[in-house]
Design a protein around this motif. Sequence first.
Motif, PDB file in Angstrom:
ATOM      1  N   GLU A 180       0.829  -1.203   0.000  1.00  0.00           N
ATOM      2  CA  GLU A 180       0.000   0.000   0.000  1.00  0.00           C
ATOM      3  C   GLU A 180       0.866   1.257   0.000  1.00  0.00           C
ATOM      4  N   SER A 181       1.962   1.219   0.767  1.00  0.00           N
ATOM      5  CA  SER A 181       2.862   2.367   0.820  1.00  0.00           C
ATOM      6  C   SER A 181       3.461   2.664  -0.557  1.00  0.00           C
ATOM      7  N   LEU A 182       3.890   1.611  -1.273  1.00  0.00           N
ATOM      8  CA  LEU A 182       4.498   1.793  -2.592  1.00  0.00           C
ATOM      9  C   LEU A 182       3.478   2.273  -3.619  1.00  0.00           C
ATOM     10  N   VAL A 183       2.265   1.710  -3.564  1.00  0.00           N
ATOM     11  CA  VAL A 183       1.215   2.120  -4.506  1.00  0.00           C
ATOM     12  C   VAL A 183       0.833   3.573  -4.282  1.00  0.00           C
ATOM     13  N   ARG A 184       0.708   3.960  -3.018  1.00  0.00           N
ATOM     14  CA  ARG A 184       0.358   5.346  -2.717  1.00  0.00           C
ATOM     15  C   ARG A 184       1.481   6.308  -3.113  1.00  0.00           C
ATOM     16  N   GLU A 185       2.697   5.807  -3.101  1.00  0.00           N
ATOM     17  CA  GLU A 185       3.844   6.626  -3.476  1.00  0.00           C
ATOM     18  C   GLU A 185       3.756   7.083  -4.933  1.00  0.00           C
ATOM     19  N   THR A 186       3.205   6.228  -5.791  1.00  0.00           N
ATOM     20  CA  THR A 186       3.165   6.547  -7.222  1.00  0.00           C
ATOM     21  C   THR A 186       1.759   6.702  -7.787  1.00  0.00           C
ATOM     22  N   GLU A 188      -1.403   7.208  -5.767  1.00  0.00           N
ATOM     23  CA  GLU A 188      -2.357   7.428  -4.673  1.00  0.00           C
ATOM     24  C   GLU A 188      -3.714   7.885  -5.181  1.00  0.00           C
ATOM     25  N   ASP A 189      -3.738   8.819  -6.145  1.00  0.00           N
ATOM     26  CA  ASP A 189      -5.010   9.310  -6.676  1.00  0.00           C
ATOM     27  C   ASP A 189      -5.801   8.194  -7.334  1.00  0.00           C
ATOM     28  N   GLN A 190      -5.109   7.360  -8.110  1.00  0.00           N
ATOM     29  CA  GLN A 190      -5.788   6.265  -8.799  1.00  0.00           C
ATOM     30  C   GLN A 190      -6.352   5.255  -7.796  1.00  0.00           C
ATOM     31  N   LEU A 191      -5.620   5.001  -6.736  1.00  0.00           N
ATOM     32  CA  LEU A 191      -6.098   4.085  -5.705  1.00  0.00           C
ATOM     33  C   LEU A 191      -7.376   4.617  -5.064  1.00  0.00           C
ATOM     34  N   GLN A 193      -9.499   6.715  -6.398  1.00  0.00           N
ATOM     35  CA  GLN A 193     -10.559   6.704  -7.401  1.00  0.00           C
ATOM     36  C   GLN A 193     -11.154   5.312  -7.582  1.00  0.00           C
ATOM     37  N   LEU A 194     -10.304   4.305  -7.614  1.00  0.00           N
ATOM     38  CA  LEU A 194     -10.788   2.939  -7.803  1.00  0.00           C
ATOM     39  C   LEU A 194     -11.609   2.457  -6.605  1.00  0.00           C
ATOM     40  N   THR A 195     -11.180   2.816  -5.409  1.00  0.00           N
ATOM     41  CA  THR A 195     -11.914   2.376  -4.215  1.00  0.00           C
ATOM     42  C   THR A 195     -13.215   3.153  -4.023  1.00  0.00           C
ATOM     43  N   SER A 196     -13.458   4.149  -4.887  1.00  0.00           N
ATOM     44  CA  SER A 196     -14.746   4.855  -4.843  1.00  0.00           C
ATOM     45  C   SER A 196     -15.840   4.035  -5.529  1.00  0.00           C
ATOM     46  N   ILE A 197     -15.446   2.991  -6.283  1.00  0.00           N
ATOM     47  CA  ILE A 197     -16.415   2.093  -6.908  1.00  0.00           C
ATOM     48  C   ILE A 197     -17.062   1.250  -5.811  1.00  0.00           C
ATOM     49  N   PRO A 198     -18.394   1.251  -5.687  1.00  0.00           N
ATOM     50  CA  PRO A 198     -19.054   0.467  -4.643  1.00  0.00           C
ATOM     51  C   PRO A 198     -18.673  -1.008  -4.726  1.00  0.00           C
ATOM     52  N   GLY A 199     -18.175  -1.540  -3.628  1.00  0.00           N
ATOM     53  CA  GLY A 199     -17.786  -2.939  -3.581  1.00  0.00           C
ATOM     54  C   GLY A 199     -16.325  -3.190  -3.872  1.00  0.00           C
ATOM     55  N   MET A 200     -15.624  -2.173  -4.359  1.00  0.00           N
ATOM     56  CA  MET A 200     -14.205  -2.338  -4.691  1.00  0.00           C
ATOM     57  C   MET A 200     -13.358  -2.270  -3.435  1.00  0.00           C
ATOM     58  N   GLY A 201     -12.689  -3.354  -3.115  1.00  0.00           N
ATOM     59  CA  GLY A 201     -11.831  -3.384  -1.940  1.00  0.00           C
ATOM     60  C   GLY A 201     -10.452  -2.828  -2.242  1.00  0.00           C
ATOM     61  N   LYS A 202      -9.757  -2.428  -1.212  1.00  0.00           N
ATOM     62  CA  LYS A 202      -8.420  -1.848  -1.376  1.00  0.00           C
ATOM     63  C   LYS A 202      -7.439  -2.877  -1.925  1.00  0.00           C
ATOM     64  N   LYS A 203      -7.565  -4.135  -1.499  1.00  0.00           N
ATOM     65  CA  LYS A 203      -6.655  -5.174  -1.973  1.00  0.00           C
ATOM     66  C   LYS A 203      -6.779  -5.370  -3.481  1.00  0.00           C
ATOM     67  N   THR A 204      -8.028  -5.429  -3.950  1.00  0.00           N
ATOM     68  CA  THR A 204      -8.256  -5.619  -5.385  1.00  0.00           C
ATOM     69  C   THR A 204      -7.769  -4.418  -6.175  1.00  0.00           C
ATOM     70  N   ALA A 205      -8.018  -3.224  -5.652  1.00  0.00           N
ATOM     71  CA  ALA A 205      -7.595  -1.995  -6.332  1.00  0.00           C
ATOM     72  C   ALA A 205      -6.072  -1.957  -6.455  1.00  0.00           C
ATOM     73  N   MET A 206      -5.369  -2.306  -5.381  1.00  0.00           N
ATOM     74  CA  MET A 206      -3.903  -2.301  -5.420  1.00  0.00           C
ATOM     75  C   MET A 206      -3.381  -3.336  -6.399  1.00  0.00           C
ATOM     76  N   LEU A 207      -4.008  -4.516  -6.403  1.00  0.00           N
ATOM     77  CA  LEU A 207      -3.575  -5.572  -7.315  1.00  0.00           C
ATOM     78  C   LEU A 207      -3.770  -5.151  -8.763  1.00  0.00           C
TER      79      LEU A 207
END
Length: 321
Positions: A180-186, A188-191, A193-207
């Motif tokens: 999560e730290s590395l993904v947010r480093e590059t 963060e905005d996309q992460l 935005q993706l987790t704003s989709i209803p039902g979208m979990g953080k794990k799936t968004a990062m993957l």
Amino acid sequence: MDKIKHFYGVDISKSFFDVVDKDGKHDQFSNDVKGFKSLLKFIQKDSLVVMEATGYYHYRLAQYLYEKGITVSVVNPLSVKRFIQMKLSKIKTDKSDAKAICEYAQATKVPLYTARNAVQAECLQLLSLQDLYLKQRTAVKNKIHGEKALGTPSKTVTRSLNRSLKQLEKELAQIESKLESLVRETQEDQLEQLTSIPGMGKKTAMLLIVLTDGFTSFENARQLCCYTGITPTIRQSGTSVRGRSRISKVGNRKLRNLLFMWSFTACKSNKACREIYERIVEKGKSKKLALIAVCNKLLKQAFAIAKSGTYYQENYMSKLA
């Protein structure tokens, strides 16, 4: 690709890799920096070097050649396998495989390799380690369950297994935190935005972000669906063969499994997904088929959001095909 004059197929393993050019010239090199340098002397200018994606083994060579200015392509092993089957080849050696890869590159428009940055490379290594620990955790849990089934499990064995399980849980938590730290480093905005989709979990968004390199690896949502392996395959021939349509399962299994788990939640909280699920079930189709359609819908939503750089909008997303 227009400047490519020479093609080289590479069959790579842990210790060595075999190289064959379009004229059938063959050589073998060690899978280390010494071998990489020797390969540079073997290949000519204006060349395309093609290799299969083989986990860790191809990565160093692909990165090395890319940094040296050589055009590289990393292709799906299944595509090459099918190409070999179409030729009805009965010979199976490292040399013959390298030759087949070379022929495949000449007959097909292959994707060009783009070197990963340091963050992307570390994320992929973390995902690989995470997979290993998840398998180990499952094995330990199964062992604990098996010991309990004995009725009188050894206290020493039980304590050891519990310690192992606790340590694995700790390592997995640290890996997820680092990811999560590395993904947010590059991204963060996309992460977000993706987790704003209803039902979208953080794990799936990062993957999704890591595996698609921030959604830059695909031109459209259909390519992403194909990569995940949730596109249907039709089994129909003449009047006698009427097989069930099934998903291809050619793609990233971990992402596919996460999406399928995500689809249950999305059917409840995501309006567009709920509508497509209910519509398919009402037609008498299976619930599993409906959930697969939901997975496709979710990927299309994720792709649209990633490319537009916006947050989820229910009315807009409901219109997506």
